[in-house]
Design a protein around this motif. Structure first.
Motif, PDB file in Angstrom:
ATOM      1  N   TRP A   1       0.833  -1.206   0.000  1.00  0.00           N
ATOM      2  CA  TRP A   1       0.000   0.000   0.000  1.00  0.00           C
ATOM      3  C   TRP A   1       0.869   1.257   0.000  1.00  0.00           C
ATOM      4  N   ASN A   2       1.963   1.198   0.750  1.00  0.00           N
ATOM      5  CA  ASN A   2       2.861   2.348   0.878  1.00  0.00           C
ATOM      6  C   ASN A   2       4.026   2.327  -0.109  1.00  0.00           C
ATOM      7  N   GLY A   3       4.033   1.344  -1.026  1.00  0.00           N
ATOM      8  CA  GLY A   3       5.083   1.292  -2.035  1.00  0.00           C
ATOM      9  C   GLY A   3       6.449   0.948  -1.482  1.00  0.00           C
ATOM     10  N   VAL A   4       6.486   0.155  -0.401  1.00  0.00           N
ATOM     11  CA  VAL A   4       7.758  -0.203   0.241  1.00  0.00           C
ATOM     12  C   VAL A   4       8.107  -1.654  -0.099  1.00  0.00           C
ATOM     13  N   PRO A   5       9.237  -1.901  -0.766  1.00  0.00           N
ATOM     14  CA  PRO A   5       9.611  -3.280  -1.102  1.00  0.00           C
ATOM     15  C   PRO A   5      10.021  -4.078   0.130  1.00  0.00           C
ATOM     16  N   LEU A   6       9.770  -5.380   0.081  1.00  0.00           N
ATOM     17  CA  LEU A   6      10.018  -6.265   1.224  1.00  0.00           C
ATOM     18  C   LEU A   6      11.254  -7.124   1.045  1.00  0.00           C
TER      19      LEU A   6
END
Length: 350
Positions: free
Chosen positions: A253-258
């Motif tokens: 949702w926040n565009g943060v890669p994991l």
């Protein structure tokens, strides 16, 4: 509950808090059982599950499906009832798992409704559940993040059950220090690992000598984390996660890669889906399980450096999915429309 609903003439719907990939596994289990009639084995060859593009290795399946003492039987019993519902509501969005959804819709399943992401986007519920004194700590965390450059901080958080012993914590600390990136690290200690004497920050006592002093200003270590609020901050550039589905949804949702570090339940399958199927995560481990072998600092450092690359394909894909997930929930979006369809179908079934 389905039987109770049938007696009362009420339609039963299932809300699945995991994604469509996990739904594919659950719908596959009874079909496989009709053919094999036994639990899964880690020595099984890779196999095709409806909804997956790639063959799935047994090592990424939930531990329960290997369990001869009731775990597999419980999964089988539950899975058989999935098809007795009037519909399956899934916390995902069509744009993220389009292949899985279209594959499952071809099967003789009940209708599938993708209504996600169903998340606490602002972290309001999480903050209410925080530990005593967590509000002031949260303010410290957010104030510190405000002073960091955009996408410069890696966030490490492993859920309420994600705990490590001192040896693994020391490997993570070495990796973070050597990576050179800013970090926010939420450490949940197992009850038996808490130092005997009462300390204000017991997690710090498990770390290498001098680590806190050497990284002061570069990173923060704390206990409970306001995860949704942190992931929404512009300073966060990567997320080392246990791959619980809620955490995945919040990160995308926040565009943060994991970075994938699964622990239990269906998290290994989630990690496989994010890395191999969708390409929105950096692979560190796909098959780690709580209490497994030590993950060494070199491996962790490589993953942190990889996820923090500013122009990587993974980062671009995640950014795109983040934008699509937010559009899915507004009027005319895929999940918005699906909720409308669900309401209409419920009225017809009643």
């Amino acid at each position: 509950m389905i039987d109770v609903g049938n007696e009362l003439g009420l339609p039963s719907y299932l809300f699945l808090t995991s994604g469509a990939a996990f739904l594919g596994l659950m719908l596959y289990i009874p079909t496989r059982h009709d053919r094999v009639s036994t639990e899964f084995s880690e020595s099984d060859p890779e196999f095709l599950i409806p909804g997956f593009i790639n063959p799935v290795p047994p090592r990424v399946l939930p531990s329960a499906v290997f369990n001869k003492d009731g775990g597999y039987a419980a999964y089988l019993k539950l899975a058989k009832r999935f098809r007795d519902t009037k519909g399956i509501i899934v916390n995902t969005l069509l744009e993220l798992e389009s292949h899985a959804i279209s594959s499952l819709c071809e099967d003789q399943t009940p209708p599938i409704y993708t209504v996600g992401p169903v998340i606490d986007a602002k972290g309001e519920a999480q903050n209410k559940l925080g530990s005593p004194g967590s509000h002031s700590k949260n303010n410290n965390i957010m104030t510190w993040l405000d002073d960091q450059d955009p996408s410069s901080v890696v966030f490490l958080c492993f859920g309420s059950m994600g705990t490590f012993g001192a040896p693994q914590l020391r490997e993570i600390a070495q990796a973070l220090e050597r990576s050179g990136h800013g970090f926010l690290w939420s450490i949940r200690l197992p009850p038996t690992a808490t130092p005997q004497r009462k300390a204000e920050n017991p997690e710090e006592e498990m770390l290498p000598d001098g680590f806190i002093e050497r990284t002061r200003g570069k990173g923060m270590v704390f206990g409970w984390a306001p995860q949704a609020e942190v992931l929404a901050h512009k300073a966060i550039g990567g997320f080392v996660s246990h791959c619980g589905w809620n955490s995945i949804m919040e990160s995308l949702w926040n565009g943060v890669p994991l970075v994938t570090w699964p622990m239990s339940a269906e998290q290994q399958l989630n990690a496989f889906t994010m890395v191999r199927e969708l390409g929105v995560a950096v692979e560190m481990r796909l098959d780690y399980r709580r209490g497994g072998d030590l993950v060494m600092a070199d491996e962790i450092e490589r993953a942190v450096r990889s996820v923090m690359v500013s122009d990587s394909d993974v980062r671009e894909k995640v950014k795109e999915i983040g934008e699509k997930s937010q559009k899915a929930l507004v009027e005319g979006g895929s999940s918005f429309n699906m909720v409308g369809r669900l309401m209409e179908d419920m009225l017809v079934n009643v």
